[in-house]
Design a protein around this motif. Structure first.
Motif, short mmCIF file in Angstrom:
data_model
loop_
_atom_site.label_atom_id
_atom_site.label_comp_id
_atom_site.label_asym_id
_atom_site.label_seq_id
_atom_site.Cartn_x
_atom_site.Cartn_y
_atom_site.Cartn_z
N ASN A 152 0.83 -1.21 0.00
CA ASN A 152 0.00 0.00 0.00
C ASN A 152 0.86 1.26 0.00
OD1 ASN A 152 -2.36 -1.47 -0.05
ND2 ASN A 152 -2.70 -1.35 2.15
N GLN B 288 4.16 10.29 -6.77
CA GLN B 288 5.16 10.65 -7.77
C GLN B 288 4.55 10.95 -9.13
OE1 GLN B 288 7.83 7.27 -7.34
NE2 GLN B 288 9.39 8.67 -6.55
N THR B 289 3.39 10.43 -9.40
CA THR B 289 2.75 10.71 -10.68
C THR B 289 1.68 11.78 -10.58
OG1 THR B 289 1.17 8.90 -10.33
CG2 THR B 289 3.19 8.38 -11.57
N SER B 290 1.51 12.36 -9.38
CA SER B 290 0.49 13.40 -9.20
C SER B 290 0.98 14.71 -9.81
CB SER B 290 0.17 13.60 -7.72
OG SER B 290 1.26 14.18 -7.05
N LYS C 155 2.41 1.66 -3.45
CA LYS C 155 1.41 2.15 -4.39
C LYS C 155 1.10 3.62 -4.14
CE LYS C 155 -3.29 1.34 -5.98
NZ LYS C 155 -4.54 0.65 -5.72
N GLY C 156 0.99 3.99 -2.85
CA GLY C 156 0.73 5.40 -2.51
C GLY C 156 1.85 6.31 -2.95
N TRP C 157 3.11 5.88 -2.75
CA TRP C 157 4.25 6.69 -3.16
C TRP C 157 4.29 6.83 -4.67
CZ3 TRP C 157 7.03 10.48 -1.97
CH2 TRP C 157 8.23 10.74 -2.58
N GLN C 158 3.94 5.75 -5.37
CA GLN C 158 3.90 5.81 -6.84
C GLN C 158 2.82 6.81 -7.29
OE1 GLN C 158 3.07 2.08 -8.72
NE2 GLN C 158 3.82 2.77 -10.70
N GLU C 159 1.68 6.81 -6.60
CA GLU C 159 0.62 7.75 -6.94
C GLU C 159 1.05 9.19 -6.66
OE1 GLU C 159 -2.81 6.43 -4.78
OE2 GLU C 159 -3.11 4.70 -6.08
#
Length: 193
Positions: free
Chosen positions: A80, A89-91, A83-87
């Protein structure tokens, strides 16, 4: 699911919306309307409770499957977080901030400031190294020729003291003109009064 409340609006919900949604206040409801609304509310709350129980059962089942696959709670948290960090970084805000920081780090002002601070650090390091070498050399020369108690009053020691005072003033900012810059003379004058 074809039960009322799941697939569409029930007639009583439509009825309650029709009564209160057309400008009728709850005070204008008849006793029959109030009873129908209370029944509908009880039914909806019962359905919510049933859904909560079903969700809890599904979550327990999913946790059992994860356990059987060797995926413990920590791996789930790790997944989780990843996935949150990836989200993040793509924000859009993150990408905008990264681009802005990239622009700043490549700007001429930033580059000149970084180079100036780097140069100042090298110069300061070299100066302090030279002072250390000079102090070591002079103390070595003095310890062979002058006894330690007499060393304080020698010209070499006073010259060394003055040099350290000058370096201190350059680093911390110079004192006013009427103050003595040597620490030894200040200490002896403080103790003599």
């Amino acid at each position: 699911m074809s039960r009322q409340g799941y697939s569409g609006v029930s007639s009583s919900v439509y009825y309650s919306t029709r009564l209160t949604g057309n400008g009728c206040s709850p005070a204008e409801l008849t006793d029959v309307d109030i009873d129908n609304l209370r029944f509908e509310l009880a039914k909806v709350e019962d359905e919510i409770q049933t859904l909560r129980q079903a969700l809890l059962a599904r979550e327990t089942y999913a946790a059992d499957i994860r356990r059987q696959l060797g995926m413990g709670p920590l791996s789930n948290i790790k997944q989780n977080l990843s996935k949150g960090w990836q989200e993040v970084q793509t924000s859009t805000p993150y990408l905008t901030a990264s681009a802005t920081l990239g622009d700043i780090s490549h700007s001429s002002v930033y580059v000149r400031t970084r180079e100036g601070l780097s140069h100042a650090g090298h110069v300061t390091s070299a100066a302090l190294s030279n002072v250390g070498v000079a102090i070591t050399r002079r103390l070595g020369e003095m310890s062979h020729t002058i006894p330690v108690p007499s060393m304080r009053h020698s010209n070499t020691f006073k010259s060394l003291e003055e040099m350290v005072g000058n370096v201190k003033d350059k680093v911390t900012g110079s004192l006013s003109n009427n103050e003595d810059v040597s620490g030894f003379d200040r200490r002896t004058s403080r103790h003599s009064t």
